[in-house]
Design a protein around this motif. Structure first.
Motif, PDB file in Angstrom:
ATOM      1  N   LYS A  83       6.202   7.216  -6.993  1.00  0.00           N
ATOM      2  CA  LYS A  83       6.198   7.063  -8.447  1.00  0.00           C
ATOM      3  C   LYS A  83       7.431   6.295  -8.893  1.00  0.00           C
ATOM      4  O   LYS A  83       8.473   6.322  -8.243  1.00  0.00           O
ATOM      5  CB  LYS A  83       6.195   8.449  -9.109  1.00  0.00           C
ATOM      6  N   ARG A 135       0.834  -1.214   0.000  1.00  0.00           N
ATOM      7  CA  ARG A 135       0.000   0.000   0.000  1.00  0.00           C
ATOM      8  C   ARG A 135       0.858   1.249   0.000  1.00  0.00           C
ATOM      9  O   ARG A 135       0.570   2.222  -0.693  1.00  0.00           O
ATOM     10  CB  ARG A 135      -0.869   0.020   1.273  1.00  0.00           C
ATOM     11  N   ALA A 136       1.944   1.222   0.784  1.00  0.00           N
ATOM     12  CA  ALA A 136       2.793   2.405   0.913  1.00  0.00           C
ATOM     13  C   ALA A 136       3.414   2.791  -0.422  1.00  0.00           C
ATOM     14  O   ALA A 136       3.599   3.973  -0.727  1.00  0.00           O
ATOM     15  CB  ALA A 136       3.883   2.145   1.950  1.00  0.00           C
ATOM     16  N   THR A 137       3.726   1.798  -1.261  1.00  0.00           N
ATOM     17  CA  THR A 137       4.392   2.094  -2.532  1.00  0.00           C
ATOM     18  C   THR A 137       3.489   2.827  -3.512  1.00  0.00           C
ATOM     19  O   THR A 137       3.965   3.359  -4.500  1.00  0.00           O
ATOM     20  CB  THR A 137       4.901   0.803  -3.213  1.00  0.00           C
ATOM     21  N   LEU A 138       2.182   2.855  -3.240  1.00  0.00           N
ATOM     22  CA  LEU A 138       1.269   3.614  -4.100  1.00  0.00           C
ATOM     23  C   LEU A 138       1.668   5.076  -4.161  1.00  0.00           C
ATOM     24  O   LEU A 138       1.421   5.758  -5.145  1.00  0.00           O
ATOM     25  CB  LEU A 138      -0.157   3.535  -3.549  1.00  0.00           C
ATOM     26  N   LEU A 139       2.269   5.545  -3.092  1.00  0.00           N
ATOM     27  CA  LEU A 139       2.610   6.965  -3.019  1.00  0.00           C
ATOM     28  C   LEU A 139       3.964   7.258  -3.661  1.00  0.00           C
ATOM     29  O   LEU A 139       4.402   8.391  -3.696  1.00  0.00           O
ATOM     30  CB  LEU A 139       2.609   7.425  -1.561  1.00  0.00           C
ATOM     31  N   ILE A 177       3.036  13.067  -3.406  1.00  0.00           N
ATOM     32  CA  ILE A 177       1.622  12.726  -3.575  1.00  0.00           C
ATOM     33  C   ILE A 177       0.862  12.797  -2.254  1.00  0.00           C
ATOM     34  O   ILE A 177      -0.277  13.233  -2.195  1.00  0.00           O
ATOM     35  CB  ILE A 177       1.478  11.314  -4.182  1.00  0.00           C
ATOM     36  N   GLY A 178       1.512  12.369  -1.191  1.00  0.00           N
ATOM     37  CA  GLY A 178       0.849  12.380   0.099  1.00  0.00           C
ATOM     38  C   GLY A 178       1.649  11.572   1.097  1.00  0.00           C
ATOM     39  O   GLY A 178       2.817  11.250   0.852  1.00  0.00           O
ATOM     40  N   SER A 179       1.021  11.225   2.206  1.00  0.00           N
ATOM     41  CA  SER A 179       1.726  10.433   3.201  1.00  0.00           C
ATOM     42  C   SER A 179       0.851   9.284   3.654  1.00  0.00           C
ATOM     43  O   SER A 179      -0.363   9.288   3.448  1.00  0.00           O
ATOM     44  CB  SER A 179       2.099  11.300   4.399  1.00  0.00           C
ATOM     45  N   MET A 180       1.480   8.295   4.259  1.00  0.00           N
ATOM     46  CA  MET A 180       0.741   7.139   4.728  1.00  0.00           C
ATOM     47  C   MET A 180       1.439   6.623   5.967  1.00  0.00           C
ATOM     48  O   MET A 180       2.665   6.671   6.054  1.00  0.00           O
ATOM     49  CB  MET A 180       0.771   6.067   3.623  1.00  0.00           C
ATOM     50  N   ASN A 181       0.685   6.194   6.948  1.00  0.00           N
ATOM     51  CA  ASN A 181       1.311   5.456   8.047  1.00  0.00           C
ATOM     52  C   ASN A 181       0.406   4.342   8.515  1.00  0.00           C
ATOM     53  O   ASN A 181      -0.802   4.378   8.322  1.00  0.00           O
ATOM     54  CB  ASN A 181       1.738   6.380   9.195  1.00  0.00           C
TER      55      ASN A 181
END
Lengths: 369, 369
Positions: A275, A269-273, A299-303
């Protein structure tokens, strides 16, 4: 030459040897499959001079002879024939007719004696593993060969026979993948570097059956894989492989047990952000019972947090997420163990018996980011 | 805005509206999906100004509002979330958090009021067909629209309502495809030219169920498809469509009944000898009870015979094999009937009730070749 065999045998045989037909070449004879029916068996061969494959197919020889036919067209024609007996016949001018039920194809062949036969290998010694094992071992290591030719040895895999164990190793400068399997017989120690391309093609041909064996023999220049009715001969890469043992350490300050699927899905999922080509690391914060994973890009952040079982120190460390994903994808265990030392030292993912070891170098990151 | 809905509802909704997101655009707002929760329903919308799609998804609105989010990232993120409830929340600065179990994404949105809503269409009149029928009719005609823009009208399909029948027509200068279906209600005669792209995208969304209906309404500029919780609005192509009736003739000198699969497989095999861009015709020799098919190219030659049921004259005629394949592939009948006049006149493949008609122009060939 005149032979008869079933469409399905022909499709299977052509599909096997086609793996050794080069996609680009200036020598048109290399684009051919040789059909050799000069003896009592029908043998198909393809050979790109680095990798050669031959396979014997069942069928009836009505008139002995041989012919080389363009592999691509031959394979496409055979595949589209009705499911019935196929008659292949050549005349003196090398015109080849392929007849199946009411369909009749006519294409030009090339003389069989222009074809490069597989080299005859004096087999020094050999080992035996199951098709399943060989296919698995390739799948579990092939992803970390280097794809560029800047260091030729990195494009191959080390097959190291030592103390009746086979150790298969690949590395690309950022990571090392190792698989170890026990051999069932006494064999002399030996190191071979097998081209990655050979292993990729062979793993497509292997049936993957656990009951079916592959005999692997070798000289100092060649390796030969024999299984079913097929023989694969490949040149070896020359030179001394990297000394990896000094890079492997069993020391650690942090040990983490974690559910593999949860970890893999989270990194995925994290790699979606990230490119393509962007080198954003995934930052892993290992605390008591909880591992926090973070990624931040334009693009954004994720945790996300995952429950873990930890021994030793807390640690904040960054990785290229792709390298973690590649290793986790090929591990079949439900839980994996990570061994870490500090934020600059490699992470090891390995099982207790070290049947697999994945070493991954960390990357620098801005802790404030 | 704060909403909660299941991952699966969200994935389904985003996947539907994403069909209207342009792959290339200079207006970044068009690359977004609008999430509109300003009323009592959660509505997703995408709109490339030619084609617009909106769909309502089930979920709970905790705080009303709306936000436009990059469609590509939003769709990828949602797809990779765990199979659970998803909370989407925005703040005043348009920062959007997407939370699902322990995973938390943070991306920037755009103000919803920058988004182009779907045009409001005053529905003059409407027809109703099943999702199955519409999907089939598109599949059976879409292959013969022209892909270039040199004649804009050829990139669309004619939807002609006449005598309570819907006739769908496509043509590209070499062939015409026609499907005819009966309507269940009295409707005024009407001609519309629907962009091919709209039909391609809508057929991906249609469930294909025979029990589920599509309501199709139209003005002189727009067509609206309504089904399930989804509304698709498309501009129509302007201009008068080609007069096809004068090209359709029921005269013939040769009538052939033939097994569709045998004919299709035979032509499919023949095309192996034709390289992309090469315009080699397949030559068909119609005799009593037997049709012989021949093709010859630089690669080689092929011939095959098929049993037929013939009425009328013998005939030797050539076709672009691709055009025959395209038509035969979409016909569901086990046997097909070909109607021919001479080697220069079009061939018609049609059923007795003319629910389908495929007109294919022959090509010149050298009979000696």
């Amino acid at each position: 030459m005149k032979i008869v065999c079933t469409k399905s045998n022909l499709v299977k045989g052509v599909s096997i040897v086609s793996k050794a037909v080069p996609s680009k070449t200036t020598m048109s004879i290399l684009e051919c499959v040789l059909i050799d029916a000069t003896t009592d068996i029908i043998r198909l061969t393809a050979n790109d001079m680095e990798l050669g494959i031959q396979t014997d197919i069942e069928g009836e020889i009505i008139e002995r002879g041989m012919i080389a036919i363009d592999a691509k067209f031959f394979s496409e024609i055979v595949r589209k024939l009705p499911d019935s007996d196929v008659i292949i016949e050549t005349d003196e001018s090398l015109q080849t007719t392929i007849v199946c039920e009411k369909a009749k194809f006519n294409i030009s062949g090339k003389p069989g004696d222009e074809f490069s036969y597989l080299p005859i290998i004096e087999k020094d010694e050999s080992i035996e593993v199951s098709q399943f094992t060989l296919k698995e071992v390739i799948r579990q290591t092939i992803f970390s060969i280097a794809d560029s030719d800047s260091n030729k040895l990195m494009t191959g895999e080390l097959f190291e026979i030592k103390n009746n164990m086979l150790r298969v190793v690949s590395l690309d400068g950022h990571r090392i993948s190792i698989r170890k399997i026990a051999l069932n017989a006494d064999v002399t120690d030996k190191k071979l570097v097998v081209p990655g391309k050979t292993l990729i093609e062979i793993s497509k041909i292997l049936s993957g059956e656990a009951e079916s064996k592959v005999n692997i023999s070798y000289t100092s220049n060649h390796i030969v894989f024999e299984f079913d009715n097929t023989v694969v001969v490949s040149r070896l890469l020359e030179g001394e492989y990297f000394k990896i043992d000094q890079m492997l350490s069993s020391d650690y300050d942090t040990k983490v047990r974690i559910n593999k699927k949860e970890l893999l899905n989270c990194i995925d999922r994290a790699t979606l952000l990230v490119k393509e080509g962007d080198k954003k690391p995934i930052i892993i914060n290992i605390g008591d019972e909880i591992m926090e994973l973070k990624i931040k890009s334009q693009i954004g952040s994720m945790n996300e947090e995952i429950m873990i079982n930890k021994e030793g120190k807390d640690l904040l460390i960054g990785f290229n997420p792709k390298f973690l994903i590649d290793a986790l994808r090929v591990i079949d265990d439900e839980e994996v163990t990570l061994y870490l030392m500090n934020a600059k030292a490699p992470c090891f993912i390995k099982d207790d018996n070290e049947t697999y070891i994945y070493l991954i170098l960390p990357v620098n990151f801005n802790a404030a980011g």
